[in-house]
Design an enzyme around this catalytic site. Structure first.
Site, PDB file in Angstrom:
ATOM      1  N   GLN A   9      35.465  56.422  27.089  1.00 20.04           N
ATOM      2  CA  GLN A   9      36.478  55.666  28.261  1.00 20.04           C
ATOM      3  C   GLN A   9      35.411  55.014  29.380  1.00 20.04           C
ATOM      4  O   GLN A   9      34.288  54.971  29.163  1.00 20.04           O
ATOM      5  CB  GLN A   9      37.191  56.914  28.794  1.00 20.04           C
ATOM      6  CG  GLN A   9      36.183  57.969  29.248  1.00 20.04           C
ATOM      7  CD  GLN A   9      36.687  59.479  29.571  1.00 20.04           C
ATOM      8  OE1 GLN A   9      37.825  59.543  29.351  1.00 20.04           O
ATOM      9  NE2 GLN A   9      35.932  60.279  29.549  1.00 20.04           N
ATOM     10  N   HIS A  18      42.842  71.975  41.596  1.00 18.45           N
ATOM     11  CA  HIS A  18      41.833  73.068  40.837  1.00 18.45           C
ATOM     12  C   HIS A  18      42.021  74.451  41.242  1.00 18.45           C
ATOM     13  O   HIS A  18      41.896  75.221  40.452  1.00 18.45           O
ATOM     14  CB  HIS A  18      40.169  72.489  41.341  1.00 18.45           C
ATOM     15  CG  HIS A  18      39.984  71.354  40.577  1.00 18.45           C
ATOM     16  ND1 HIS A  18      39.659  70.422  41.426  1.00 18.45           N
ATOM     17  CD2 HIS A  18      39.874  70.960  39.370  1.00 18.45           C
ATOM     18  CE1 HIS A  18      39.133  69.126  40.591  1.00 18.45           C
ATOM     19  NE2 HIS A  18      39.566  69.469  39.251  1.00 18.45           N
ATOM     20  N   GLU A  25      33.397  70.054  27.177  1.00 14.23           N
ATOM     21  CA  GLU A  25      33.676  68.610  27.968  1.00 14.23           C
ATOM     22  C   GLU A  25      33.257  67.701  26.679  1.00 14.23           C
ATOM     23  O   GLU A  25      32.122  67.859  26.269  1.00 14.23           O
ATOM     24  CB  GLU A  25      32.987  68.357  29.242  1.00 14.23           C
ATOM     25  CG  GLU A  25      33.144  67.095  29.536  1.00 14.23           C
ATOM     26  CD  GLU A  25      34.618  66.185  29.906  1.00 14.23           C
ATOM     27  OE1 GLU A  25      35.407  66.999  30.596  1.00 14.23           O
ATOM     28  OE2 GLU A  25      34.475  65.260  29.539  1.00 14.23           O
ATOM     29  N   ASP A  64      42.012  71.706  31.199  1.00 21.45           N
ATOM     30  CA  ASP A  64      42.010  70.650  32.214  1.00 21.45           C
ATOM     31  C   ASP A  64      41.985  69.050  31.816  1.00 21.45           C
ATOM     32  O   ASP A  64      40.747  68.645  31.721  1.00 21.45           O
ATOM     33  CB  ASP A  64      40.957  71.160  33.049  1.00 21.45           C
ATOM     34  CG  ASP A  64      40.723  70.252  34.340  1.00 21.45           C
ATOM     35  OD1 ASP A  64      41.674  69.244  34.456  1.00 21.45           O
ATOM     36  OD2 ASP A  64      39.810  70.427  34.995  1.00 21.45           O
ATOM     37  N   ASP A 101      34.688  66.914  35.815  1.00 20.81           N
ATOM     38  CA  ASP A 101      34.049  66.609  37.186  1.00 20.81           C
ATOM     39  C   ASP A 101      33.513  68.209  37.976  1.00 20.81           C
ATOM     40  O   ASP A 101      33.022  67.901  38.849  1.00 20.81           O
ATOM     41  CB  ASP A 101      35.294  66.367  38.072  1.00 20.81           C
ATOM     42  CG  ASP A 101      36.462  67.240  37.670  1.00 20.81           C
ATOM     43  OD1 ASP A 101      36.728  68.298  38.496  1.00 20.81           O
ATOM     44  OD2 ASP A 101      37.576  66.619  37.470  1.00 20.81           O
TER      45      ASP A 101
END
EC number: 2.5.1.16
Lengths: 293, 293
Positions: free
Chosen positions: A39, A70, A114, A163, A94
């Site tokens: 991305q 969060h 991630e 998330d 993040d």
């Protein structure tokens, strides 16, 4: 930059929510821009929302409103479970979710999966308010695809937090049947999962599908909850919680209140825990009820 | 209009929330524009939000999200009161609030005080989904300044709803000490008032002031509640309820559930009634607590 306050002179970032609606924020500076294998990543500094992480021209998180997202994605499932020890966080490069998860004393390990290492690197450098706990000793960072991870791992978790970004590109599979089955498999018999589930105003069909898939996967309790999110389309967003055993409405408020004495929160408290499910709009409750029939 | 779907060709309405944030919606048509003695009035037709009432370049209400605002400003106070018969609505010339108020069987009269007759006329013509009950026989339309009205009237009400715009221009006085004292005076001994009280993210000081003034005016119970509002700044908005006797958390849910069988709502239900207060963010509860100390 000159100090002229005539805002028309300055740079704006505009996110088009669709062909017909756009949110624009005035930009102080562009801190980071890079195209990863997955991305386009940008971190910008804005006047009204502080630093913001933008992926493929879409707001992911901003310093001003990230606490809402969060805190609610983390504390609702973690306080619904009476003793969460092993937690899996998928996405959220993040670091904001991980930051909230490690606040829980009972939590021993956080496997943090991630996809895009470059997001982690950028946030570690430019958004320390969010990424500050990525190097916490409880956190085990694993750079891989969350979809693949839950399909292959034999580990079991108490809580799994998804998330994820919008269901386009590499995140699409995080909204599909197979994924939820694997999440179910990776949870202990009293496990809980929660997932980012888009806007109740724009994506009601999607939320209904998520609920159906979660039911098919075997979850007993399936409950979306909603909250304001200023930088997301419609400013109105949802998470969907799915639980094998514990009902979030049956938690012991006194236990949460006690635990919060040692934990700083800005949005979440023991009243929010139950209230947020009750306060979900009737049209959403009706849609979910219909989906689960 | 041509049918080219390239949105860059088309007309946009942009509201600047402040110097640093703007929301833009693509416009199908401008239906009405007029400058009244008080403000610039526009009704536009938009692709994503349906028809929208704009006063002085600021979104007041849109067909798509108005149900959230109008249901919550009306049903929360009206169901907190066990038997509301006489209701005063100040502002809300679009008619959306009045439409919800007359759904309550117990309500006998609604005095509807609006400053600007031209808003009423425009909404009656162009926004019938909102204005449809302005001519209801229970509704008594009074074109005057709400500030003056509560100062001078000797009538007493069970519920007073202040459906006011932002605290600028002629609406400024609707956020001042004197006004709340007069509202208190115009309420029966078990009366309830509710007021539009801006964004918890942008206007926390204002909400604190409102709470202080309401306390000084003599109200026993003062509780803000929050909700998503896609076309308002930050997408996150509040009402503040002030009550002489009844606590909204102590209502009989079964009574509300029964009444709702004959009343169509999209956002409000008996769970939302309590949940919305519990789900208010901790930072807002803390700020209000501090203001009321």
């Amino acid at each position: 930059m000159n100090q002229n306050n005539d805002f028309k002179c300055h740079i704006w970032f505009t996110e088009y929510h669709n062909n017909n609606v756009a949110l624009s924020v005035r930009v102080k500076d562009i801190l980071y821009r890079e195209k990863s294998g997955f991305q386009e990543i940008e971190i910008i500094d804005t006047y009204d929302f502080g630093k913001a992480l933008i992926l493929d021209n879409t707001f992911q998180t901003t310093e001003r409103d990230e606490f809402i997202y969060h805190e609610l994605i983390s504390h609702i499932p973690l306080f619904t479970h009476p003793n969460p020890r092993n937690v899996l966080v998928i996405g959220g490069g993040d670091g904001g979710t991980v930051r909230e998860v490690v606040k829980h004393k009972s939590v021993e390990t956080v496997d943090f999966v991630e996809l895009d290492e470059k997001v982690i690197e950028a946030c570690k450098k430019y958004m320390p308010k969010l990424s500050c706990e990525i190097d916490n000793e409880k956190v085990n960072l694993i750079i891989t695809d969350g979809i693949k991870y839950v399909a292959e791992t034999e580990k079991k978790y108490d809580v799994i937090i998804v998330d994820c970004p919008d269901p386009v590109g590499p995140a699409k599979g995080l909204f599909e049947k197979e994924f939820y089955k694997n999440v179910f498999k990776c949870l202990n018999d009293d496990g809980i999962m929660v997932q980012q589930s888009e806007s109740p105003l724009y994506n009601l069909d999607l939320i209904q599908n998520i609920c159906r898939y979660l039911k098919d996967a075997g979850f007993k309790i399936i409950m979306p909850y909603t909250y304001p999110m200023p930088t997301y389309p419609s400013g109105f967003w949802s998470f969907t919680l799915a639980s094998k055993k514990y009902n979030p409405l049956e938690v012991d408020e006194a236990r949460i209140k006690e635990a919060l004495k040692d934990m700083e929160t800005k949005y979440y408290d023991e009243e929010v825990h139950k209230g947020i499910f009750l306060a979900a709009p009737k049209f959403l409750k009706d849609a979910v009820k219909k989906a689960l029939e």
